[in-house]
Write an enzyme that holds these catalytic residues in place. Structure first.
Site, mmCIF file in Angstrom:
data_model
loop_
_atom_site.group_PDB
_atom_site.id
_atom_site.type_symbol
_atom_site.label_atom_id
_atom_site.label_comp_id
_atom_site.label_asym_id
_atom_site.label_seq_id
_atom_site.Cartn_x
_atom_site.Cartn_y
_atom_site.Cartn_z
ATOM 1 N N CYS A 167 0.841 -1.203 0.000
ATOM 2 C CA CYS A 167 0.000 0.000 0.000
ATOM 3 C C CYS A 167 0.875 1.251 0.000
ATOM 4 O O CYS A 167 1.977 1.263 0.534
ATOM 5 C CB CYS A 167 -0.904 -0.004 1.233
ATOM 6 S SG CYS A 167 -2.075 1.381 1.252
ATOM 7 N N ASP A 226 0.339 3.798 1.679
ATOM 8 C CA ASP A 226 0.262 4.412 3.010
ATOM 9 C C ASP A 226 1.654 4.757 3.553
ATOM 10 O O ASP A 226 2.545 3.912 3.575
ATOM 11 C CB ASP A 226 -0.443 3.431 3.959
ATOM 12 C CG ASP A 226 -0.843 4.071 5.267
ATOM 13 O OD1 ASP A 226 0.047 4.602 5.969
ATOM 14 O OD2 ASP A 226 -2.035 4.043 5.603
ATOM 15 N N ARG A 257 2.748 5.088 6.409
ATOM 16 C CA ARG A 257 3.173 4.399 7.634
ATOM 17 C C ARG A 257 3.748 3.023 7.364
ATOM 18 O O ARG A 257 4.299 2.385 8.262
ATOM 19 C CB ARG A 257 1.979 4.266 8.593
ATOM 20 C CG ARG A 257 1.384 5.597 8.995
ATOM 21 C CD ARG A 257 0.017 5.406 9.634
ATOM 22 N NE ARG A 257 -0.953 4.844 8.686
ATOM 23 C CZ ARG A 257 -2.211 4.533 9.002
ATOM 24 N NH1 ARG A 257 -2.641 4.694 10.231
ATOM 25 N NH2 ARG A 257 -3.026 4.054 8.088
ATOM 26 N N HIS A 271 -2.117 -3.943 5.142
ATOM 27 C CA HIS A 271 -1.899 -3.504 6.530
ATOM 28 C C HIS A 271 -3.234 -3.220 7.187
ATOM 29 O O HIS A 271 -4.176 -2.740 6.544
ATOM 30 C CB HIS A 271 -1.000 -2.266 6.572
ATOM 31 C CG HIS A 271 -1.605 -1.051 5.954
ATOM 32 N ND1 HIS A 271 -2.169 -0.047 6.687
ATOM 33 C CD2 HIS A 271 -1.770 -0.697 4.651
ATOM 34 C CE1 HIS A 271 -2.636 0.881 5.868
ATOM 35 N NE2 HIS A 271 -2.421 0.515 4.624
ATOM 36 N N CYS A 320 -6.094 0.102 6.940
ATOM 37 C CA CYS A 320 -5.836 0.623 5.596
ATOM 38 C C CYS A 320 -7.015 1.516 5.187
ATOM 39 O O CYS A 320 -8.169 1.067 5.147
ATOM 40 C CB CYS A 320 -5.693 -0.548 4.615
ATOM 41 S SG CYS A 320 -5.359 -0.019 2.917
HETATM 42 CO CO CO Z 1 -3.438 1.175 2.975
#
Ligand code: CO
Length: 216
Positions: free
Chosen positions: A42, A44, A46, A98, A101
């Site tokens: 992803c 993302d 993080r 994750h 998400c």
């Molecule tokens: Co995500």
């Protein structure tokens, strides 16, 4: 949060630290890459692919998008998979989702998100495939986590549906496909232990692209 103008300062420090441990680090990097792992994760911020796996530059080929989707008509993901499997000959393909998400959460809500609709539909399709199981989970948080896991599983299956994966695996025994989930609460990486051979066998009952077309 770090200021934008710290980035180039950080880069200088990073170059110095890499050279301190190996003075030929960048000379070696410039000579080519032979990563063993293709990581599809992803976008993302993080979920930092290399940092959480301890991988150095040159060790992992990376593709990231919203909610780690491997969509049938996504030329970018298809090109990454083709190049990683056929040219780089990676030994492992990993799809890593994750918990928490945002892409998966958005797909669980009834709302029009414009251009994101067709993208998130891939995740709504995962929900539809597993509706009986997901609807039986009354706890919303548990349902959300399970959809993250099922999305990883289905995107692994989408990787297995590609001709390049099937042909390479049947010819060489590689690459294997793995599904992981990164737990943002603990920092732990969880291997979903997807049964690759079983999934491949099942997929090839319908999506068998492993054989060459007879040339006339
Ligand atoms: Co995500």
């Amino acid at each position: 949060m770090k200021a934008y103008n710290e980035i180039f300062e950080n880069n200088k420090k990073w170059v110095a630290s890499k050279k301190a441990t190996n003075k030929d680090f960048f000379k070696h990097l410039s000579e080519g890459q032979s990563p063993e792992v293709l990581y599809i994760g992803c976008s993302d911020s993080r979920v930092s692919a290399e940092e959480m796996t301890g991988m150095d530059p040159g060790e992992m080929f990376v593709h990231r998008n919203i909610a780690n989707v491997v969509s049938n008509n996504d030329l970018s993901a298809a090109s990454v998979i083709e190049y990683a499997v056929d040219v780089l000959q990676v030994k492992h393909v990993v799809v890593c989702g994750h918990y928490y998400c945002g892409g998966v959460l958005a797909a669980m809500k009834p709302q029009d998100l414009g251009i994101l609709n067709p993208w998130l539909r891939n995740i709504r399709d995962v929900y539809r495939l597993h509706q009986a199981e997901l609807d039986s989970i009354s706890d919303e948080d548990a349902k959300y986590r399970r959809l993250v896991e099922l999305n990883v599983q289905e995107q692994c299956i989408n990787v297995i549906k590609t001709a390049v994966l099937q042909k390479h695996y049947l010819n060489t025994g590689f690459p294997n496909v793995h599904g992981w989930v990164f737990d943002i609460h603990t920092g732990e990486l969880i291997d979903l232990k997807i049964d690759f051979d079983d999934k491949l066998k099942h997929i090839q009952e319908i999506y068998d692209l492993g054989k060459e077309i007879n040339k006339k």
